[in-house]
Scaffold this motif. Structure first.
Motif, PDB file in Angstrom:
ATOM      1  N   THR A   1     -12.103   2.497   0.470  1.00 30.17           N
ATOM      2  CA  THR A   1     -10.665   2.571   0.257  1.00 30.17           C
ATOM      3  C   THR A   1     -10.011   3.101   1.513  1.00 30.17           C
ATOM      4  N   THR A   2      -8.876   2.520   1.856  1.00 35.24           N
ATOM      5  CA  THR A   2      -8.149   2.953   3.046  1.00 35.24           C
ATOM      6  C   THR A   2      -6.677   2.699   2.840  1.00 35.24           C
ATOM      7  N   ASN A   3      -5.853   3.506   3.453  1.00 32.53           N
ATOM      8  CA  ASN A   3      -4.413   3.297   3.320  1.00 32.53           C
ATOM      9  C   ASN A   3      -3.746   3.121   4.665  1.00 32.53           C
ATOM     10  N   VAL A   4      -4.510   2.655   5.640  1.00 34.29           N
ATOM     11  CA  VAL A   4      -3.940   2.440   6.957  1.00 34.29           C
ATOM     12  C   VAL A   4      -4.266   1.058   7.442  1.00 34.29           C
ATOM     13  N   VAL A   5      -3.396   0.548   8.307  1.00 34.34           N
ATOM     14  CA  VAL A   5      -3.617  -0.725   8.970  1.00 34.34           C
ATOM     15  C   VAL A   5      -3.420  -0.509  10.455  1.00 34.34           C
ATOM     16  N   GLU A   6      -4.503  -0.624  11.196  1.00 30.68           N
ATOM     17  CA  GLU A   6      -4.413  -0.407  12.632  1.00 30.68           C
ATOM     18  C   GLU A   6      -3.797   0.967  12.932  1.00 30.68           C
ATOM     19  N   GLY A   7      -4.211   1.972  12.142  1.00 28.75           N
ATOM     20  CA  GLY A   7      -3.744   3.327  12.389  1.00 28.75           C
ATOM     21  C   GLY A   7      -2.383   3.642  11.806  1.00 28.75           C
ATOM     22  N   LYS A   8      -1.814   2.762  10.965  1.00 29.07           N
ATOM     23  CA  LYS A   8      -0.496   3.002  10.397  1.00 29.07           C
ATOM     24  C   LYS A   8      -0.611   3.049   8.889  1.00 29.07           C
ATOM     25  N   ASN A   9       0.302   3.775   8.237  1.00 26.87           N
ATOM     26  CA  ASN A   9       0.303   3.777   6.786  1.00 26.87           C
ATOM     27  C   ASN A   9       1.047   2.551   6.275  1.00 26.87           C
ATOM     28  N   ASN A  10       1.172   2.448   4.950  1.00 30.47           N
ATOM     29  CA  ASN A  10       1.765   1.251   4.376  1.00 30.47           C
ATOM     30  C   ASN A  10       3.201   1.034   4.839  1.00 30.47           C
ATOM     31  N   ASN A  11       3.964   2.111   4.886  1.00 36.08           N
ATOM     32  CA  ASN A  11       5.354   1.953   5.308  1.00 36.08           C
ATOM     33  C   ASN A  11       5.452   1.499   6.756  1.00 36.08           C
TER      34      ASN A  11
ATOM     35  N   GLU B   1       0.854 -17.285   8.848  1.00 40.57           N
ATOM     36  CA  GLU B   1       0.084 -17.104   7.627  1.00 40.57           C
ATOM     37  C   GLU B   1      -0.314 -15.634   7.558  1.00 40.57           C
ATOM     38  N   TRP B   2      -0.535 -15.135   6.346  1.00 38.66           N
ATOM     39  CA  TRP B   2      -0.920 -13.738   6.182  1.00 38.66           C
ATOM     40  C   TRP B   2      -2.145 -13.609   5.288  1.00 38.66           C
ATOM     41  N   HIS B   3      -3.040 -12.719   5.699  1.00 39.79           N
ATOM     42  CA  HIS B   3      -4.215 -12.354   4.907  1.00 39.79           C
ATOM     43  C   HIS B   3      -4.041 -10.893   4.484  1.00 39.79           C
ATOM     44  N   ILE B   4      -4.008 -10.661   3.200  1.00 42.68           N
ATOM     45  CA  ILE B   4      -3.660  -9.345   2.659  1.00 42.68           C
ATOM     46  C   ILE B   4      -4.812  -8.805   1.828  1.00 42.68           C
ATOM     47  N   THR B   5      -5.108  -7.530   2.002  1.00 42.70           N
ATOM     48  CA  THR B   5      -6.069  -6.824   1.162  1.00 42.70           C
ATOM     49  C   THR B   5      -5.320  -5.791   0.348  1.00 42.70           C
ATOM     50  N   LEU B   6      -5.475  -5.858  -0.977  1.00 42.39           N
ATOM     51  CA  LEU B   6      -4.807  -4.928  -1.878  1.00 42.39           C
ATOM     52  C   LEU B   6      -5.862  -4.175  -2.692  1.00 42.39           C
TER      53      LEU B   6
ATOM     54  N   PHE C   1       5.650  -8.328   0.660  1.00 41.84           N
ATOM     55  CA  PHE C   1       4.624  -7.348   1.026  1.00 41.84           C
ATOM     56  C   PHE C   1       5.037  -5.944   0.587  1.00 41.84           C
ATOM     57  N   SER C   2       6.327  -5.676   0.683  1.00 40.40           N
ATOM     58  CA  SER C   2       6.819  -4.377   0.261  1.00 40.40           C
ATOM     59  C   SER C   2       6.601  -4.181  -1.238  1.00 40.40           C
ATOM     60  N   ALA C   3       6.824  -5.262  -2.011  1.00 38.94           N
ATOM     61  CA  ALA C   3       6.607  -5.177  -3.457  1.00 38.94           C
ATOM     62  C   ALA C   3       5.136  -4.962  -3.787  1.00 38.94           C
ATOM     63  N   LEU C   4       4.257  -5.526  -2.957  1.00 43.96           N
ATOM     64  CA  LEU C   4       2.820  -5.351  -3.187  1.00 43.96           C
ATOM     65  C   LEU C   4       2.400  -3.893  -3.051  1.00 43.96           C
ATOM     66  N   THR C   5       3.082  -3.155  -2.184  1.00 44.86           N
ATOM     67  CA  THR C   5       2.699  -1.753  -1.973  1.00 44.86           C
ATOM     68  C   THR C   5       2.884  -0.909  -3.229  1.00 44.86           C
ATOM     69  N   GLU C   6       3.690  -1.403  -4.178  1.00 46.01           N
ATOM     70  CA  GLU C   6       3.875  -0.681  -5.431  1.00 46.01           C
ATOM     71  C   GLU C   6       2.659  -0.815  -6.344  1.00 46.01           C
ATOM     72  N   LEU C   7       1.794  -1.795  -6.038  1.00 48.98           N
ATOM     73  CA  LEU C   7       0.599  -2.010  -6.854  1.00 48.98           C
ATOM     74  C   LEU C   7      -0.617  -1.277  -6.309  1.00 48.98           C
ATOM     75  N   GLY C   8      -0.568  -0.840  -5.076  1.00 56.54           N
ATOM     76  CA  GLY C   8      -1.720  -0.169  -4.500  1.00 56.54           C
ATOM     77  C   GLY C   8      -1.633  -0.107  -2.998  1.00 56.54           C
ATOM     78  N   GLU C   9      -2.761   0.154  -2.359  1.00 57.41           N
ATOM     79  CA  GLU C   9      -2.836   0.275  -0.905  1.00 57.41           C
ATOM     80  C   GLU C   9      -3.005  -1.109  -0.291  1.00 57.41           C
ATOM     81  N   VAL C  10      -2.166  -1.433   0.664  1.00 54.41           N
ATOM     82  CA  VAL C  10      -2.074  -2.781   1.199  1.00 54.41           C
ATOM     83  C   VAL C  10      -2.469  -2.813   2.668  1.00 54.41           C
ATOM     84  N   THR C  11      -3.287  -3.775   3.020  1.00 58.45           N
ATOM     85  CA  THR C  11      -3.634  -4.046   4.408  1.00 58.45           C
ATOM     86  C   THR C  11      -3.224  -5.483   4.712  1.00 58.45           C
TER      87      THR C  11
END
Length: 745
Positions: free
Chosen positions: A247-257, A210-215, A178-188
């Motif tokens: 477009t959004t860069n937050v997940v449940e009020g948090k940024n990617n990091n 299981e994980w459902h990811i939006t990039l 998931f951390s590597a995915l953040t280098e490609l864009g905004e990840v949820t």
């Protein structure tokens, strides 16, 4: 001659409902660039349209033609697959179902909805694909007040990641992915802990999530897959492109990091803190029926249409709201209509007599078994022989019950040709022979669609317009001939026309243009004509609702091969074209010759065997390229050692003084090198494709009397394998005698 086509309508209805179900299910899981799925949807629509035209259901044919044209643009890449486009197609499927249900129930249906959707289809078709994309983008800008010009070049990807339980034991960590995915864009990221066991059963070294990811980013699918390439064999990975609505860069009020840090907790904590996100209305309607799509977002959510924006499996239409009753009714009625067969009284009487004989034989054997003595062995042997004879006759009688005259298939074509005459302006005479030739009901049902395609092709492509025919010195009336006859243990169906024939050069050049062939290798006429069965291949100058879309001929070949048959093309310019179909009489029973190669037993279909012989040294001719020819009267027959073909050990590896079974298919002969000839017997065919996978050179399997499994050889497939081997050797400098090349070509 007046023909009652109504007897075939139940079959059409059943096949149409199955096609609609396939279309709906496939549309729900349709992705950009998914060519196989879009082709399957297109073929289903094309078959429904063709059947509707045959029976005169013009409303269904005309409506489906609009759907088919839109699908055609999508599969050719001329139109981008969008969410709005899929929604329109789903509504179109609903309308098609309404029309066909009205036919089945002999009632009228609401035309306002159908007319409305038909108008939408026409509007979509009248718009250029580029214009459509621009309009879609504008609509998104209006709906989403947060979207700006910064979204240009961005793509939204939905990723479903289901790792195997042992993933972390191999040194892989989902968090790092998931951390590597953040280098490609905004990840949820959404976590699904539905498979978590109870706390006392959790193994710290196992992964249950299981994980459902939006990039969202300026990236492509290949870059995403590169991140997961180290774990691709240890997970289920589904990547789909979704419409970019915000477009959004937050997940449940948090940024990617923050999101990455939150994921770095143990399984139990993730499960306890995971929050099921609420899908937006657009995502819900994309997997809902037309009725559901009209509801408001709160209403849809209350119906629990989905639990996640990404579904691990395609959504079945039977599970969707407001559709269950309709589907179940359709299925039950369709199956009920197709579950009957007309049987002559004489066939029933024969069965009754045979059952009576079996009862007598069984009674005799039971009496012998009561107090058996060695003196009764002769009577026991006679009783078993009688039982064998009765069983064989019963088997043949049951098979005859399933046999129907091919007129059931031929009778649909007079109306079809009559309608095609009106559409094309051509004058055509349909001639049929062998209408009483009998064929298994199962084979009959599955050969109907290929025959329709071939007849329509003969009318549209084969027969020339009247003025062209007259200029060639032909009669203005063209001929289409259907002929059926038995040949050995198979049935041959020929579809012939006296039209313009197939232009060899045009086919060759079109195949070269499409990249189907490289154009450098010499091809025989038969090989060139076989190119017309390639998917999407067509030389038609104009597209019509009859043919010329590049669909149909590939379906013809696939369906015939699925029946264990084969199709050949013979054509001469300005003389005509003949499609020759060879089919087994039944899909259940085969007369075969058992042969042994090493410890393996194989079955050769009896109808393919020319003769069996002991080889003689003076008739053996060894040529370069490791090819061995056996001189059989006027023929040079290539010798194919079965043990080499299937990589097994054999008793006999020397062709001198060996057993050779000469077989023939498609006008070509080969000699199969075997160790021993065993018995001849009827065997029950078991599909290898259904139970394992298709294997070249093998058509199926059977269970022998001792319980062992024997493979049934596919002779045309083995000839094709031999041809490939010869061409390979020739291409690698192992040139062999010209006579040998001629035999295999």
């Amino acid at each position: 001659m007046s023909i009652d086509l109504s007897q075939f309508i139940p079959t059409f209805l059943e096949e149409s409902f199955e096609g609609l179900e396939l279309m709906e299910t496939s549309l729900l899981g349709l992705d950009q660039g998914d060519s196989e799925t879009i082709n399957a949807i297109f073929r289903a629509a094309h078959s429904i349209k063709g059947g509707a035209g045959t029976f005169g259901f013009e409303a269904v044919a005309e409506f489906t033609h609009l759907v088919e044209t839109l699908l055609d643009e999508m599969r050719d890449g001329r139109r981008t697959i969008t969410e709005s486009g899929v929604e329109l197609l789903l509504e179109s499927v609903d309308c098609m179902r309404l029309l066909i249900e009205a036919i089945r129930d002999d009632t009228s249906c609401e035309t306002s909805k159908i007319n409305e959707v038909a108008q939408q289809l026409e509007n979509a078709l009248n718009q250029d694909s580029v214009t459509t994309d621009a309009n879609d983008s504008a609509a998104v800008t209006i709906e989403d007040s947060n979207a700006t010009s910064a979204t240009a070049g961005l793509v939204k990807w939905q990723i479903q990641f289901i790792p195997e339980h042992h993933l972390v034991q191999t040194g892989n960590d989902p968090i790092l992915l998931f951390s590597a995915l953040t280098e490609l864009g905004e990840v949820t990221v959404e976590c699904d802990g539905k498979n978590l066991p109870s706390l006392e059963d959790i193994d710290a070294e196992e992964v249950y999530l299981e994980w459902h990811i939006t990039l969202v980013g300026d990236t492509d699918e290949e870059q995403i897959r590169e991140i997961f390439e180290w774990v691709e064999d240890e997970c289920v990975l589904i990547i789909t492109q979704a419409p970019l609505t915000e477009t959004t860069n937050v997940v449940e009020g948090k940024n990617n990091n923050d999101c990455t840090e939150e994921l770095a907790v143990n399984n139990a904590d993730i499960h306890a803190n995971s929050v099921a996100k609420t899908p937006d209305a657009r995502q819900v309607t994309a997997i809902s029926t037309g009725n559901t799509a009209q509801a408001t977002a709160p209403e849809i959510l209350n119906q629990n249409a989905v639990e996640n924006p990404i579904q691990p499996e395609p959504v079945s239409s039977s599970n969707l709201p407001n559709n269950t009753n309709s589907q179940s009714t359709t299925a039950s009625k369709g199956k009920a209509d197709a579950g009957s067969i007309r049987v002559g009284v004489d066939k029933v009487d024969s069965l009754i007599n045979l059952v009576g004989e079996l009862v007598i034989t069984q009674s005799m054997l039971s009496e012998l078994g009561t107090d058996f003595e060695l003196s009764k062995v002769e009577k026991l042997s006679a009783g078993l022989e009688q039982l064998l004879q009765n069983t064989k006759e019963l088997q043949e009688s049951v098979m005859r019950i399933r046999m129907l005259p091919i007129s059931f298939a031929f009778n649909r074509f007079p109306r079809l040709v009559h309608d095609l005459e009106k559409k094309t302006g051509k004058v055509i005479d349909l001639i049929t022979y062998g209408e009483q030739t009998e064929l298994d009901k199962t084979v009959m049902e599955q050969i109907g669609d290929p025959l329709i395609h071939l007849v329509r092709n003969a009318v549209d492509h084969g027969i020339e317009p009247a003025d062209v025919r007259l200029s060639k010195g032909k009669s203005e009336k063209g001929q289409v001939v259907l002929n059926a006859y038995h040949q050995g243990g198979s049935i041959v169906i020929e579809i012939s026309d006296d039209g313009s024939g197939i232009n060899r050069e045009a086919v060759f050049n079109k195949a070269k243009e499409k990249g189907i062939i490289d154009g450098n290798s010499p091809l025989t006429d038969a090989q060139v004509f076989d190119l017309v069965f390639e998917p999407g291949f067509s030389t038609a100058a104009q597209v019509s609702d009859i043919s010329g879309r590049g669909v149909g001929m590939d379906v013809v070949k696939k369906n015939i091969q699925a029946l264990g048959g084969r199709i050949q093309v013979e054509s001469t310019i300005d003389v005509g074209t003949t499609f020759k179909i060879n089919l087994p009489l039944t899909l259940a029973i085969l007369d075969g010759q058992l042969v042994r190669v090493g410890t393996e037993t194989y079955i050769i279909p009896l109808i393919t065997i020319v003769e069996s012989l002991q080889t003689q040294i003076e008739h053996i001719n060894r040529v370069s390229g490791n090819m061995v020819l056996y001189r059989l009267r006027e023929d040079n027959v290539p010798v194919i050692p079965i043990y080499q073909l299937f990589n097994i050990e054999a008793d006999t590896t020397n062709v001198e003084h060996a057993l050779l079974v000469v077989v023939e298919a498609d006008g070509q002969k080969i000699g199969l090198l075997v160790d021993d000839l065993l018995a001849q017997q009827q065997v029950v065919i078991k599909s290898l494709k259904d139970n394992y996978q298709q294997v070249e050179g093998i058509s199926g399997a059977t269970i022998l009397g001792d319980g062992s499994v024997a493979m049934i050889l596919d002779i045309p497939g083995m000839i094709n394998m031999a041809l490939k081997t010869a061409q390979y050797n020739q291409g690698h400098g192992q040139h062999y005698h010209q006579e040998s090349a001629g035999v295999l070509q």
